[in-house]
Design a protein around this motif. Structure first.
Motif, PDB file in Angstrom:
ATOM      1  N   PHE A  30       4.355   6.430   2.674  1.00 28.11           N
ATOM      2  CA  PHE A  30       3.835   7.591   1.953  1.00 28.11           C
ATOM      3  C   PHE A  30       4.804   8.028   0.864  1.00 28.11           C
ATOM      4  N   TYR A  79       4.209   6.169  -2.106  1.00 28.46           N
ATOM      5  CA  TYR A  79       3.092   6.677  -2.914  1.00 28.46           C
ATOM      6  C   TYR A  79       3.563   7.804  -3.828  1.00 28.46           C
ATOM      7  N   SER A 118      -4.765   6.004  -5.683  1.00 27.87           N
ATOM      8  CA  SER A 118      -5.585   6.555  -4.598  1.00 27.87           C
ATOM      9  C   SER A 118      -6.004   5.456  -3.625  1.00 27.87           C
ATOM     10  N   LEU A 119      -6.330   4.269  -4.151  1.00 29.67           N
ATOM     11  CA  LEU A 119      -6.720   3.178  -3.264  1.00 29.67           C
ATOM     12  C   LEU A 119      -5.541   2.790  -2.369  1.00 29.67           C
ATOM     13  N   LEU A 152      -3.202   4.784  -1.404  1.00 32.54           N
ATOM     14  CA  LEU A 152      -3.060   5.851  -0.407  1.00 32.54           C
ATOM     15  C   LEU A 152      -4.097   5.688   0.700  1.00 32.54           C
ATOM     16  N   LEU A 153      -5.325   5.298   0.325  1.00 33.66           N
ATOM     17  CA  LEU A 153      -6.373   5.082   1.325  1.00 33.66           C
ATOM     18  C   LEU A 153      -5.957   3.955   2.278  1.00 33.66           C
ATOM     19  N   VAL A 161      -2.898   3.089   3.017  1.00 36.03           N
ATOM     20  CA  VAL A 161      -1.853   3.628   3.888  1.00 36.03           C
ATOM     21  C   VAL A 161      -2.488   4.448   5.004  1.00 36.03           C
ATOM     22  N   GLY A 162      -3.541   5.217   4.657  1.00 36.28           N
ATOM     23  CA  GLY A 162      -4.230   6.010   5.669  1.00 36.28           C
ATOM     24  C   GLY A 162      -4.816   5.137   6.761  1.00 36.28           C
ATOM     25  N   PHE A 163      -5.446   4.026   6.382  1.00 37.27           N
ATOM     26  CA  PHE A 163      -6.002   3.095   7.372  1.00 37.27           C
ATOM     27  C   PHE A 163      -4.906   2.591   8.303  1.00 37.27           C
ATOM     28  N   TYR A 170      -2.051   3.953   8.926  1.00 36.63           N
ATOM     29  CA  TYR A 170      -1.495   5.029   9.738  1.00 36.63           C
ATOM     30  C   TYR A 170      -2.386   5.299  10.947  1.00 36.63           C
ATOM     31  N   THR A 171      -3.714   5.217  10.757  1.00 34.84           N
ATOM     32  CA  THR A 171      -4.590   5.521  11.894  1.00 34.84           C
ATOM     33  C   THR A 171      -4.457   4.472  12.998  1.00 34.84           C
ATOM     34  N   LEU A 178       4.569   5.512   9.531  1.00 35.23           N
ATOM     35  CA  LEU A 178       4.534   5.232   8.093  1.00 35.23           C
ATOM     36  C   LEU A 178       5.750   4.418   7.667  1.00 35.23           C
TER      37      LEU A 178
END
Lengths: 122, 499
Positions: free
Chosen positions: B136, B139, B176-177, B179-180, B182-184, B186-187, B192
């Motif tokens: 993150f 990012y 943004s892509l 970051l998305l 990274v979100g996947f 992270y879940t 991170l």
């Protein structure tokens, strides 16, 4: 099948937001509308993070006597939310730079319509 | 001991100068250039010292901010690869900023203070991206560097704000892509930190969201790196930006993004995992190969030097990404060596185009003629050095990275990519030698008559502050070429685990 759609409604919402944002950026001719599309796209990503961190029936991650929670699993994960605060700040900064550029473009060419702009540039 | 503080000191230097320059600039506008040089100079010394320290001790420095340990806190990882890239980008920035003094007086006289402040922020973003060990945080630094590069590109010709706006739209979508993605990740992993996540990924690699995350991250960073179908923003941005902005962003910006791609593919996912579910290296390699040919062919079609160099950047970034996609030691050496070589070559070429724009007011290739070799003997010598290096003739630096890349393709028995390397070298020769031909060979139509001889142009060479960085880069190309064995020996120590 219906369960699949209803059970993942937060993700469908994210996908719809991303699609609206992309549509705005790709197809709108007005540069301000493109910027709005950009903002919606970023909001989609931010809401995705927030929805991932959501937990039904859980409480804020603060250990206090007023909050009678003994199970750790009943606490919400606060990290994605805090990360998104930073991402929102980044988004605001991006919008600021975008509007500064738009003011600059408008002062030079007197239009924010992309087609007219390309005509004037040629 | 100061050695363990090195990774934090470099970004802090830039933050300090990003604050110092506007404060002092309000009082004395003239010294902003000196301050920016001081800032990059200090950072360069730190990074050179850090690399030497690292080679001597051989230990990776992990700096924990605020003393918080990795899964909770943010860390900076200063390993061999990061140290190498940081040294390259800071040195190039230092040289480009020396060159910027004369150009800043002509191209953006009233905006000097803002320019140097933003360039400090740009370097902060680049160094942070290289050093951070947290996805993150990466990012955030990516966006810092992107926002400053939009601002730097907007300082330029009349069309510059529009190309900067287009870059802003494309670049923000890329960010943004990422970051998305990274979100996947992270879940599924709940962390991170790159090192932590690398340890956890083998258990979840079959998960569809991990594959989606890999694709999203590669696409997002690929936008910044101008990987072939995502390069649309690059030519206009580099062409219409001010000469010194493009000289600052072109050699460094895409390199840092390529480095991030290398980190994601070879360090985060790792060599064993990367192709487990999806042939991602083959896909990246294909796009890189197409990009190499496309960039070279488009470069031949240009009649403006800066635009030609911008398209040539698309082609050269393809080499680096191809080296990553080979995922073998030779490809790795080729990619890392080409980051160094191409940063030097592109910086030198953009500095030459900046010098020509200052002296001639344009950099149209069609107006080049043999008077240039009398007017600018040393500038043209520097251009020739860089051009020959780009084509890949030994003993200049450009040859050796292509050599290792070619060895890498042979190692993988990937004959198509080998053919692409050879063909694109020929194409490079086409677009550089046509300029050298105009400059160094007499044009038969304007065969010197008595009149022309008497009116022969005088030596009109650029000033020392502009000549010095070009000379350093030109000599550097020769030195890196001759002593490339030592550099390759250093690169040998940087391999990720699993090689």
């Amino acid at each position: 099948m219906l369960d699949f759609f209803l059970g993942h409604y937060a993700y469908w919402f994210t996908i719809i937001l991303l699609a609206i944002g992309l549509y705005g950026m790709l197809l709108k001719k007005n540069l301000v509308k493109k910027t709005i599309g950009l903002s919606i796209f970023q909001a989609g990503v931010i809401l995705f993070f927030v929805s991932v961190a959501m937990k039904d029936g859980a409480t804020v991650p603060v250990k206090a006597d007023g909050l009678p929670v003994s199970e750790v699993a009943n606490y919400m994960n606060a990290l994605p939310h805090t990360l998104m605060l930073t991402a929102i700040v980044v988004g605001v900064a991006t919008l600021g730079v975008a509007f500064a550029l738009l003011i600059n473009i408008y002062n030079r060419y007197g239009t924010l319509n992309e087609e007219e702009l390309l005509d004037k540039i040629q | 001991m100061i050695g363990s503080e090195i990774p934090a000191l470099i970004p802090v230097t830039y933050i300090l100068f990003a604050i110092l320059i506007p404060v002092i600039g309000l009082w004395k506008r003239e010294i902003t250039w000196h301050l920016s040089l001081l800032g990059t100079g200090i950072a360069t010394v730190f990074s050179a010292w850090g690399l030497i320290h690292l080679i001597q001790t051989g230990e990776t420095i992990r700096y924990f901010f605020g003393g918080w340990m990795p899964p909770v806190g943010i860390e900076f990882v200063y390993d061999g690869l990061a140290a190498f890239i940081v040294l390259v980008i800071n040195t190039i920035a230092f040289l480009v900023l020396i060159h910027s003094r004369e150009i800043s007086k002509v191209e953006f006289p009233g905006k000097k203070m803002a320019y140097y402040t933003v360039s400090m922020l740009l370097m902060l973003g680049f160094n942070g991206m290289v050093l951070t060990g947290d996805l993150f945080n990466l990012y955030v630094f990516l966006e810092i560097s992107s926002l400053s590069s939009y601002a730097l590109i907007a300082i330029g010709e009349k069309r510059a704000p529009y190309s900067a706006f287009r870059y802003l739209i494309i670049g923000t979508v890329g960010g943004s892509l990422y970051l998305l993605g990274v979100g996947f990740l992270y879940t599924v992993t709940g962390t991170l930190n790159i090192i932590d996540m690398h340890a956890m990924l083998p258990q979840v690699i079959g998960h569809s969201s991990v594959i989606a995350a890999l694709i999203l991250m590669v696409v997002g960073v690929g936008v910044k790196a101008a990987l072939f179908p995502l390069h649309g923003w690059l030519p206009d941005s580099y062409t219409f930006a001010s000469s010194t902005s493009s000289a600052l962003i072109a050699p460094i910006g895409t390199k840092v993004a390529a480095y991030i791609l290398l980190r994601i593919v070879l360090f985060l996912f790792g060599v064993e995992l990367i192709d487990a579910e999806l042939p991602i290296t083959a896909i990246i390699g294909t796009f890189a190969g197409i990009g190499i040919l496309y960039g070279s062919i488009m470069a031949i079609a240009q009649s403006e030097l800066k635009k030609m160099l911008a398209y040539s950047s698309v082609s050269q970034i393809g080499y680096i990404i191809m080296g990553i996609s080979l995922a073998n030691p030779f490809g790795f050496i080729g990619a890392v060596l080409h980051i160094l070589n191409h940063a030097m070559m592109k910086a030198l070429l953009f500095l030459v185009s900046g010098s020509l724009r200052l002296k001639e007011g344009h950099s149209l290739i069609t107006k080049f003629d043999n008077s240039y070799r009398k007017k600018y003997p040393w500038t043209m010598a520097a251009f020739t050095t860089a051009a020959i290096s780009m084509v890949g003739l030994p003993p200049l630096a450009g040859f050796f990275s292509k050599w290792y890349l070619a060895l890498g393709t042979i190692d993988n028995s990937n004959w198509i990519l080998l053919a692409i390397i050879l063909i694109s070298s020929l194409l490079n020769a086409v677009y550089f030698f046509r300029i050298l031909e105009k400059v160094y060979l007499n044009n038969p139509e304007t065969e010197p008559t008595e009149d022309l001889e008497s009116a022969s142009p005088q030596n009109n060479e650029v000033s020392f502050s502009m000549m010095f960085p070009m000379a350093v880069l030109g000599l550097g190309l020769l030195i890196v070429g001759i002593f490339n064995v030592y550099i390759v020996n250093i690169i040998f120590t940087m391999f990720p685990a699993g090689f």
